[in-house]
Design a protein around this motif. Structure first.
Motif, PDB file in Angstrom:
ATOM      1  N   LEU A   1       0.804  -1.216   0.000  1.00  0.00           N
ATOM      2  CA  LEU A   1       0.000   0.000   0.000  1.00  0.00           C
ATOM      3  C   LEU A   1       0.841   1.271   0.000  1.00  0.00           C
ATOM      4  O   LEU A   1       0.293   2.369   0.112  1.00  0.00           O
ATOM      5  CB  LEU A   1      -0.939  -0.002   1.209  1.00  0.00           C
ATOM      6  CG  LEU A   1      -1.841  -1.235   1.337  1.00  0.00           C
ATOM      7  CD1 LEU A   1      -2.681  -1.143   2.607  1.00  0.00           C
ATOM      8  CD2 LEU A   1      -2.734  -1.398   0.120  1.00  0.00           C
ATOM      9  N   LEU A   2       2.154   1.133  -0.152  1.00  0.00           N
ATOM     10  CA  LEU A   2       3.031   2.295  -0.138  1.00  0.00           C
ATOM     11  C   LEU A   2       3.054   2.989  -1.499  1.00  0.00           C
ATOM     12  O   LEU A   2       2.774   2.391  -2.536  1.00  0.00           O
ATOM     13  CB  LEU A   2       4.447   1.868   0.246  1.00  0.00           C
ATOM     14  CG  LEU A   2       4.630   1.289   1.649  1.00  0.00           C
ATOM     15  CD1 LEU A   2       6.073   0.831   1.833  1.00  0.00           C
ATOM     16  CD2 LEU A   2       4.234   2.303   2.710  1.00  0.00           C
ATOM     17  N   ARG A   3       3.417   4.262  -1.465  1.00  0.00           N
ATOM     18  CA  ARG A   3       3.599   5.006  -2.718  1.00  0.00           C
ATOM     19  C   ARG A   3       4.737   4.371  -3.510  1.00  0.00           C
ATOM     20  O   ARG A   3       5.829   4.153  -2.981  1.00  0.00           O
ATOM     21  CB  ARG A   3       3.918   6.469  -2.423  1.00  0.00           C
ATOM     22  CG  ARG A   3       4.081   7.324  -3.689  1.00  0.00           C
ATOM     23  CD  ARG A   3       4.503   8.743  -3.326  1.00  0.00           C
ATOM     24  NE  ARG A   3       4.760   9.541  -4.515  1.00  0.00           N
ATOM     25  CZ  ARG A   3       3.887  10.349  -5.087  1.00  0.00           C
ATOM     26  NH1 ARG A   3       2.682  10.491  -4.557  1.00  0.00           N
ATOM     27  NH2 ARG A   3       4.196  11.032  -6.172  1.00  0.00           N
ATOM     28  N   PRO A   4       4.532   4.083  -4.795  1.00  0.00           N
ATOM     29  CA  PRO A   4       5.575   3.421  -5.582  1.00  0.00           C
ATOM     30  C   PRO A   4       6.701   4.379  -5.937  1.00  0.00           C
ATOM     31  O   PRO A   4       6.509   5.602  -6.009  1.00  0.00           O
ATOM     32  CB  PRO A   4       4.832   2.959  -6.834  1.00  0.00           C
ATOM     33  CG  PRO A   4       3.722   3.948  -6.992  1.00  0.00           C
ATOM     34  CD  PRO A   4       3.301   4.308  -5.583  1.00  0.00           C
ATOM     35  N   ASP A   5       7.860   3.816  -6.152  1.00  0.00           N
ATOM     36  CA  ASP A   5       9.006   4.604  -6.606  1.00  0.00           C
ATOM     37  C   ASP A   5       8.926   4.690  -8.129  1.00  0.00           C
ATOM     38  O   ASP A   5       9.736   4.117  -8.858  1.00  0.00           O
ATOM     39  CB  ASP A   5      10.313   3.951  -6.155  1.00  0.00           C
ATOM     40  CG  ASP A   5      11.528   4.786  -6.511  1.00  0.00           C
ATOM     41  OD1 ASP A   5      11.350   5.990  -6.791  1.00  0.00           O
ATOM     42  OD2 ASP A   5      12.638   4.237  -6.521  1.00  0.00           O
TER      43      ASP A   5
ATOM     44  N   LYS B   1      -0.344  -1.648 -12.853  1.00  0.00           N
ATOM     45  CA  LYS B   1      -0.749  -1.903 -11.471  1.00  0.00           C
ATOM     46  C   LYS B   1       0.133  -1.231 -10.419  1.00  0.00           C
ATOM     47  O   LYS B   1      -0.115  -1.388  -9.224  1.00  0.00           O
ATOM     48  CB  LYS B   1      -0.775  -3.405 -11.212  1.00  0.00           C
ATOM     49  CG  LYS B   1      -1.772  -4.157 -12.083  1.00  0.00           C
ATOM     50  CD  LYS B   1      -1.780  -5.635 -11.747  1.00  0.00           C
ATOM     51  CE  LYS B   1      -2.806  -6.377 -12.607  1.00  0.00           C
ATOM     52  NZ  LYS B   1      -2.855  -7.823 -12.270  1.00  0.00           N
ATOM     53  N   LEU B   2       1.129  -0.470 -10.834  1.00  0.00           N
ATOM     54  CA  LEU B   2       2.090   0.059  -9.880  1.00  0.00           C
ATOM     55  C   LEU B   2       1.458   0.944  -8.809  1.00  0.00           C
ATOM     56  O   LEU B   2       1.858   0.917  -7.648  1.00  0.00           O
ATOM     57  CB  LEU B   2       3.184   0.843 -10.616  1.00  0.00           C
ATOM     58  CG  LEU B   2       4.268   0.027 -11.323  1.00  0.00           C
ATOM     59  CD1 LEU B   2       5.292   0.954 -11.952  1.00  0.00           C
ATOM     60  CD2 LEU B   2       4.951  -0.932 -10.356  1.00  0.00           C
ATOM     61  N   TRP B   3       0.477   1.734  -9.181  1.00  0.00           N
ATOM     62  CA  TRP B   3      -0.109   2.710  -8.270  1.00  0.00           C
ATOM     63  C   TRP B   3      -1.376   2.194  -7.589  1.00  0.00           C
ATOM     64  O   TRP B   3      -1.999   2.923  -6.811  1.00  0.00           O
ATOM     65  CB  TRP B   3      -0.413   4.006  -9.021  1.00  0.00           C
ATOM     66  CG  TRP B   3       0.815   4.794  -9.383  1.00  0.00           C
ATOM     67  CD1 TRP B   3       1.655   4.576 -10.428  1.00  0.00           C
ATOM     68  CD2 TRP B   3       1.335   5.923  -8.686  1.00  0.00           C
ATOM     69  NE1 TRP B   3       2.676   5.489 -10.445  1.00  0.00           N
ATOM     70  CE2 TRP B   3       2.498   6.343  -9.382  1.00  0.00           C
ATOM     71  CE3 TRP B   3       0.947   6.634  -7.554  1.00  0.00           C
ATOM     72  CZ2 TRP B   3       3.262   7.439  -8.975  1.00  0.00           C
ATOM     73  CZ3 TRP B   3       1.703   7.727  -7.140  1.00  0.00           C
ATOM     74  CH2 TRP B   3       2.857   8.109  -7.845  1.00  0.00           C
TER      75      TRP B   3
ATOM     76  N   ILE C   1      -6.968   7.329  -7.496  1.00  0.00           N
ATOM     77  CA  ILE C   1      -6.566   7.326  -8.909  1.00  0.00           C
ATOM     78  C   ILE C   1      -5.308   6.469  -9.080  1.00  0.00           C
ATOM     79  O   ILE C   1      -4.245   6.778  -8.540  1.00  0.00           O
ATOM     80  CB  ILE C   1      -6.306   8.763  -9.405  1.00  0.00           C
ATOM     81  CG1 ILE C   1      -7.550   9.616  -9.182  1.00  0.00           C
ATOM     82  CG2 ILE C   1      -5.897   8.742 -10.874  1.00  0.00           C
ATOM     83  CD1 ILE C   1      -8.805   9.070  -9.842  1.00  0.00           C
ATOM     84  N   SER C   2      -5.440   5.387  -9.858  1.00  0.00           N
ATOM     85  CA  SER C   2      -4.330   4.443 -10.039  1.00  0.00           C
ATOM     86  C   SER C   2      -3.744   4.481 -11.444  1.00  0.00           C
ATOM     87  O   SER C   2      -2.680   3.895 -11.690  1.00  0.00           O
ATOM     88  CB  SER C   2      -4.790   3.015  -9.729  1.00  0.00           C
ATOM     89  OG  SER C   2      -5.832   2.625 -10.610  1.00  0.00           O
ATOM     90  N   ASP C   3      -4.408   5.142 -12.390  1.00  0.00           N
ATOM     91  CA  ASP C   3      -3.919   5.244 -13.767  1.00  0.00           C
ATOM     92  C   ASP C   3      -4.736   6.321 -14.461  1.00  0.00           C
ATOM     93  O   ASP C   3      -5.577   6.977 -13.836  1.00  0.00           O
ATOM     94  CB  ASP C   3      -4.041   3.903 -14.504  1.00  0.00           C
ATOM     95  CG  ASP C   3      -5.468   3.368 -14.493  1.00  0.00           C
ATOM     96  OD1 ASP C   3      -6.315   3.912 -15.226  1.00  0.00           O
ATOM     97  OD2 ASP C   3      -5.751   2.395 -13.751  1.00  0.00           O
ATOM     98  N   TYR C   4      -4.491   6.490 -15.758  1.00  0.00           N
ATOM     99  CA  TYR C   4      -5.211   7.518 -16.513  1.00  0.00           C
ATOM    100  C   TYR C   4      -6.135   6.922 -17.576  1.00  0.00           C
ATOM    101  O   TYR C   4      -6.419   7.561 -18.589  1.00  0.00           O
ATOM    102  CB  TYR C   4      -4.221   8.501 -17.145  1.00  0.00           C
ATOM    103  CG  TYR C   4      -3.513   9.359 -16.117  1.00  0.00           C
ATOM    104  CD1 TYR C   4      -4.222  10.251 -15.321  1.00  0.00           C
ATOM    105  CD2 TYR C   4      -2.138   9.243 -15.914  1.00  0.00           C
ATOM    106  CE1 TYR C   4      -3.576  11.027 -14.363  1.00  0.00           C
ATOM    107  CE2 TYR C   4      -1.483  10.012 -14.963  1.00  0.00           C
ATOM    108  CZ  TYR C   4      -2.206  10.910 -14.191  1.00  0.00           C
ATOM    109  OH  TYR C   4      -1.580  11.667 -13.238  1.00  0.00           O
TER     110      TYR C   4
ATOM    111  N   ALA D   1      -5.083   2.603  -0.766  1.00  0.00           N
ATOM    112  CA  ALA D   1      -4.837   3.023   0.614  1.00  0.00           C
ATOM    113  C   ALA D   1      -5.334   4.440   0.866  1.00  0.00           C
ATOM    114  O   ALA D   1      -5.948   4.723   1.902  1.00  0.00           O
ATOM    115  CB  ALA D   1      -3.345   2.921   0.930  1.00  0.00           C
ATOM    116  N   ASN D   2      -5.079   5.344  -0.054  1.00  0.00           N
ATOM    117  CA  ASN D   2      -5.529   6.722   0.114  1.00  0.00           C
ATOM    118  C   ASN D   2      -7.047   6.810   0.142  1.00  0.00           C
ATOM    119  O   ASN D   2      -7.631   7.554   0.949  1.00  0.00           O
ATOM    120  CB  ASN D   2      -4.969   7.595  -1.007  1.00  0.00           C
ATOM    121  CG  ASN D   2      -3.484   7.855  -0.848  1.00  0.00           C
ATOM    122  OD1 ASN D   2      -2.916   7.635   0.220  1.00  0.00           O
ATOM    123  ND2 ASN D   2      -2.840   8.316  -1.911  1.00  0.00           N
ATOM    124  N   ALA D   3      -7.702   6.056  -0.735  1.00  0.00           N
ATOM    125  CA  ALA D   3      -9.169   6.050  -0.736  1.00  0.00           C
ATOM    126  C   ALA D   3      -9.700   5.496   0.582  1.00  0.00           C
ATOM    127  O   ALA D   3     -10.686   6.009   1.135  1.00  0.00           O
ATOM    128  CB  ALA D   3      -9.683   5.221  -1.913  1.00  0.00           C
TER     129      ALA D   3
END
Length: 364
Positions: free
Chosen positions: A186-190, A292-294, A282-285, A300-302
């Motif tokens: 659930l961490l922010r991806p690099d 799937k990275l985001w 928001i996980s993609d555009y 988690a943010n939601a």
């Protein structure tokens, strides 16, 4: 909690709905303040529920089933859930969605970025959620037949408080984020937040941690700097489509048709009669570069936003809380899933002898 103090099925008043077990459901379960044994309920529909407490609210977490499109799945879930938990007063749908970009000339605050959260909010022209495929063909072509009124007033009031409080204190969600940070999923991806021109197709790359490594960075759309790496909450229109949008061209067509739309997903329209508050990370555009990275960070943010709102919602709680013994075999200790090196992990999770297979906007 012992079986003698297990809340009855009539004592649950909040339903938290999600779709992806290893991100969306995981985040919801981590944020529970207390786990409950599942009360003795019928197995209508074969759904498996996670029960617990969020603040003062007894809450049941449920996932959608596999085998159909998102809106069909969500419509099939809510009936059995209400049969098992008849006093549900509040429903939240929490998970991921594809962001709909704004023009680079738009105010910075209106830009939806990866990891941001969108809360479906009514305005003068819509009620928060619209299914772009819902309508009829007449002499003037396709006519939309209306939008969906989703959230009850208590959730709307709490969401309104969030919209002002987060401006005054951007750190108000940090307590929930700190709990979620215990799971690496659930961490922010690099990974860089990249938005490509709508007509530019994705170029496959072998590196799953850099899926756009072969894409031409000159085809990126230049946007104002992001919000110092901190997620932002947006309030507005959510599109709930019957089709998986994985095309920048199609996304922009929908944006032209619905200029107020902030994101697009596939489950909310199925919950039309449930007066559900829709909260999407928001996980993609919604283009061919979707990956799937985001997803974990967005989920988690939601979830953090959903808990903040639920802790402040005021609503009537029907039914007497008569303790019941837990159903035999239903008391399960739900632990965070172990890390796996491959981000293309299997979307299934084991629950006390049962498997739950889920599909959603995550579908490829």
């Amino acid at each position: 909690m012992s079986a003698s103090t297990c809340p009855s099925a009539q004592a649950y008043h909040v339903a938290w709905l999600c779709a992806l077990p290893q991100t969306e459901r995981l985040a919801a379960e981590i944020l529970l303040d207390e786990r409950h044994p599942t009360p003795a309920i019928s197995k209508i529909g074969g759904y498996i529920y996670t029960c617990g407490r969020l603040g003062s609210h007894n809450t049941v977490i449920a996932c959608l089933s596999a085998g159909g499109t998102g809106n069909i799945n969500s419509a099939q879930l809510i009936g059995p859930l209400r049969e098992c938990f008849p006093n549900i007063e509040v429903v939240v749908l929490v998970g991921i969605a594809g962001g709909i970009p704004r023009s680079p000339r738009t105010n910075l605050e209106e830009h939806v970025r990866l990891g941001d959260v969108v809360i479906a909010t009514p305005s003068g022209t819509h009620n928060g959620v619209i299914n772009p495929q819902s309508g009829k063909f007449g002499l003037q072509g396709f006519e939309r037949t209306g939008s969906s009124d989703k959230a009850n007033n208590s959730l709307r009031q709490a969401a309104g408080v969030l919209s002002t409080d987060i401006l005054r204190d951007p750190n108000i969600l940090d307590l929930h984020h700190s709990r979620l940070a215990g799971s690496s999923r659930l961490l922010r991806p690099d990974s860089e937040d990249l938005l490509f021109k709508a007509e530019y197709p994705h170029r496959n790359a072998e590196d799953l941690k850099n899926p756009c490594g072969n894409c031409d960075k000159e085809q990126r759309i230049r946007r104002p700097d992001s919000h110092s790496g901190r997620m932002q909450c947006h309030f507005g229109l959510v599109l709930s489509s019957d089709e998986l949008v994985k095309s920048g061209t199609r996304r922009d067509q929908l944006s032209e048709q619905y200029p107020d739309a902030l994101c697009i997903e596939m489950e909310a329209a199925g919950l039309d009669a449930s007066h559900c508050l829709v909260i999407r990370g928001i996980s993609d555009y919604a283009d061919s570069h979707k990956n799937k990275l985001w997803q974990g960070y967005a989920a988690a943010n939601a979830a953090a936003v959903a808990k903040w709102i639920l802790l402040r919602a005021q609503f009537e709680k029907r039914g007497l809380d008569t303790p019941q013994p837990a159903a035999r075999g239903m008391y399960r200790v739900l632990e965070a899933l172990p890390d796996v090196p491959d981000p293309e992990f299997s979307s299934q999770r084991y629950y006390g002898g049962d498997y739950a297979h889920l599909s959603s906007y995550n579908s490829e």
